[in-house]
Design an enzyme around this catalytic site. Structure first.
Site, PDB file in Angstrom:
ATOM      1  N   HIS A 144     -19.532  -6.142 -21.664  1.00  0.00           N
ATOM      2  CA  HIS A 144     -19.108  -4.997 -20.863  1.00  0.00           C
ATOM      3  C   HIS A 144     -20.010  -3.792 -21.132  1.00  0.00           C
ATOM      4  O   HIS A 144     -20.500  -3.148 -20.185  1.00  0.00           O
ATOM      5  CB  HIS A 144     -17.659  -4.660 -21.210  1.00  0.00           C
ATOM      6  CG  HIS A 144     -17.139  -3.415 -20.575  1.00  0.00           C
ATOM      7  ND1 HIS A 144     -16.452  -3.403 -19.383  1.00  0.00           N
ATOM      8  CD2 HIS A 144     -17.215  -2.108 -20.960  1.00  0.00           C
ATOM      9  CE1 HIS A 144     -16.118  -2.165 -19.066  1.00  0.00           C
ATOM     10  NE2 HIS A 144     -16.573  -1.363 -19.999  1.00  0.00           N
ATOM     11  N   GLU A 145     -20.223  -3.478 -22.406  1.00  0.00           N
ATOM     12  CA  GLU A 145     -21.032  -2.299 -22.738  1.00  0.00           C
ATOM     13  C   GLU A 145     -22.494  -2.488 -22.341  1.00  0.00           C
ATOM     14  O   GLU A 145     -23.141  -1.554 -21.843  1.00  0.00           O
ATOM     15  CB  GLU A 145     -20.917  -1.994 -24.237  1.00  0.00           C
ATOM     16  CG  GLU A 145     -19.510  -1.655 -24.707  1.00  0.00           C
ATOM     17  CD  GLU A 145     -18.908  -0.467 -23.976  1.00  0.00           C
ATOM     18  OE1 GLU A 145     -19.658   0.439 -23.561  1.00  0.00           O
ATOM     19  OE2 GLU A 145     -17.665  -0.447 -23.805  1.00  0.00           O
ATOM     20  N   HIS A 148     -23.008  -1.712 -18.649  1.00  0.00           N
ATOM     21  CA  HIS A 148     -23.162  -0.289 -18.327  1.00  0.00           C
ATOM     22  C   HIS A 148     -24.639   0.109 -18.396  1.00  0.00           C
ATOM     23  O   HIS A 148     -25.145   0.849 -17.539  1.00  0.00           O
ATOM     24  CB  HIS A 148     -22.362   0.575 -19.298  1.00  0.00           C
ATOM     25  CG  HIS A 148     -20.904   0.676 -18.991  1.00  0.00           C
ATOM     26  ND1 HIS A 148     -20.423   1.056 -17.751  1.00  0.00           N
ATOM     27  CD2 HIS A 148     -19.808   0.468 -19.773  1.00  0.00           C
ATOM     28  CE1 HIS A 148     -19.092   1.071 -17.784  1.00  0.00           C
ATOM     29  NE2 HIS A 148     -18.699   0.711 -18.988  1.00  0.00           N
ATOM     30  N   GLU A 201     -16.536   1.006 -14.515  1.00  0.00           N
ATOM     31  CA  GLU A 201     -15.806   0.140 -15.437  1.00  0.00           C
ATOM     32  C   GLU A 201     -15.578  -1.241 -14.825  1.00  0.00           C
ATOM     33  O   GLU A 201     -15.721  -2.264 -15.500  1.00  0.00           O
ATOM     34  CB  GLU A 201     -14.470   0.780 -15.813  1.00  0.00           C
ATOM     35  CG  GLU A 201     -14.595   2.031 -16.663  1.00  0.00           C
ATOM     36  CD  GLU A 201     -15.317   1.779 -17.973  1.00  0.00           C
ATOM     37  OE1 GLU A 201     -15.017   0.768 -18.645  1.00  0.00           O
ATOM     38  OE2 GLU A 201     -16.200   2.582 -18.327  1.00  0.00           O
TER      39      GLU A 201
END
Length: 269
Positions: A144-145, A148, A201
């Site tokens: 997820h990070e 980004h 997100e």
């Protein structure tokens, strides 16, 4: 109109017209195809350079305090997971294979993890220990990070803020009062800023489960992870939040983890 105002407005117009509509990543199986507006005042290279400097300074500080990679076995575990994910980033962004990725663990009770522009990753012992994370759940967080960073969400947010400031300056020059400007700023935050943050997100969630699946980690672990996260505390209403509500998020993760299950099954063979 005074000459100074004419010149400033002219500069504002040029800045706005120079904005670029870009697609920072390929879609992948999850189909990330939203175009992004980037300001010429905010470049990828400058953000990566700033991130590298900030990251280096942070690591030095944590090292002096004895909080940098305090547990060699835990650090090796996190790095193994991270580099399996990194080996899959070309599906979204081929150039990211050549980023100078770094992965470190910081001793802190904070439940947090992040990835700076250019691939500078940190995960805190608090999130690993308090949530008793499995390898697949760590993969969900790191994927997820990393997403980004791959998607350049930080650059997109900085571009939006830059354009908002330009717009506010133009409004001030046109004579709008402070009350009107404050109202416009609030409308922007609720109508544009927060929804875009929630979109970021969601994109990172979807890309993250694909990275995890391709790296051989069960993408369904992301669902259990966010169930754990939702139990840590309350959240504001979704329309006033930078993150989707836990219910919205988990439903989306269920849908998209199912889509990438064939990738996970193929990676396990």
């Amino acid at each position: 109109m005074k000459l100074s105002k004419i010149l400033v407005l002219g500069c504002l117009s040029l800045s706005l017209s120079a904005c670029q509509t870009v697609q920072t990543t390929q879609g992948g199986l999850v189909g990330i195809d939203r175009t992004q507006i980037m300001s010429p005042l905010v470049s990828s290279q400058s953000l990566m350079q700033q991130a590298a400097l900030s990251y280096s300074g942070l690591l030095q500080k944590e090292s002096r305090q004895g909080a940098l990679n305090p547990n060699p076995a835990q650090t090796a575990r996190v790095r193994t997971i991270a580099y399996r994910l990194i080996s899959q980033v070309a599906v979204f962004r081929p150039d990211a294979v050549n980023w100078k990725w770094e992965v470190n663990v910081i001793a802190s009770p904070e439940v947090n993890a992040w990835c700076m522009p250019g691939g500078k990753i940190a995960i805190y012992t608090g999130i690993i220990d308090k949530l008793k994370l499995s390898d697949a759940e760590i993969a969900a967080i790191l994927g997820h990070e990393m997403s980004h960073a791959l998607r350049e969400h930080a650059r997109e947010q900085a571009s939006e803020q830059s354009l908002m400031q330009i717009g506010m300056l133009g409004a001030q020059l046109s004579g709008l009062g402070r009350g009107t400007l404050n109202a416009a700023n609030q409308l922007y935050n609720v109508g544009v800023g927060l929804p875009h943050s929630r979109t970021h997100e969601t994109e990172a969630d979807r890309m993250g489960v694909e990275l995890a699946a391709r790296a051989g980690y069960d993408p369904r672990a992301a669902i259990g992870l966010w169930q754990k996260m939702s139990q840590l505390g309350g959240a504001p209403p979704e329309f006033l939040s930078t993150h989707p509500s836990p219910q919205t998020r988990m439903q989306d993760l269920q849908d998209y983890s199912a889509r990438v299950m064939p990738l996970y099954e193929a990676a396990r063979k």
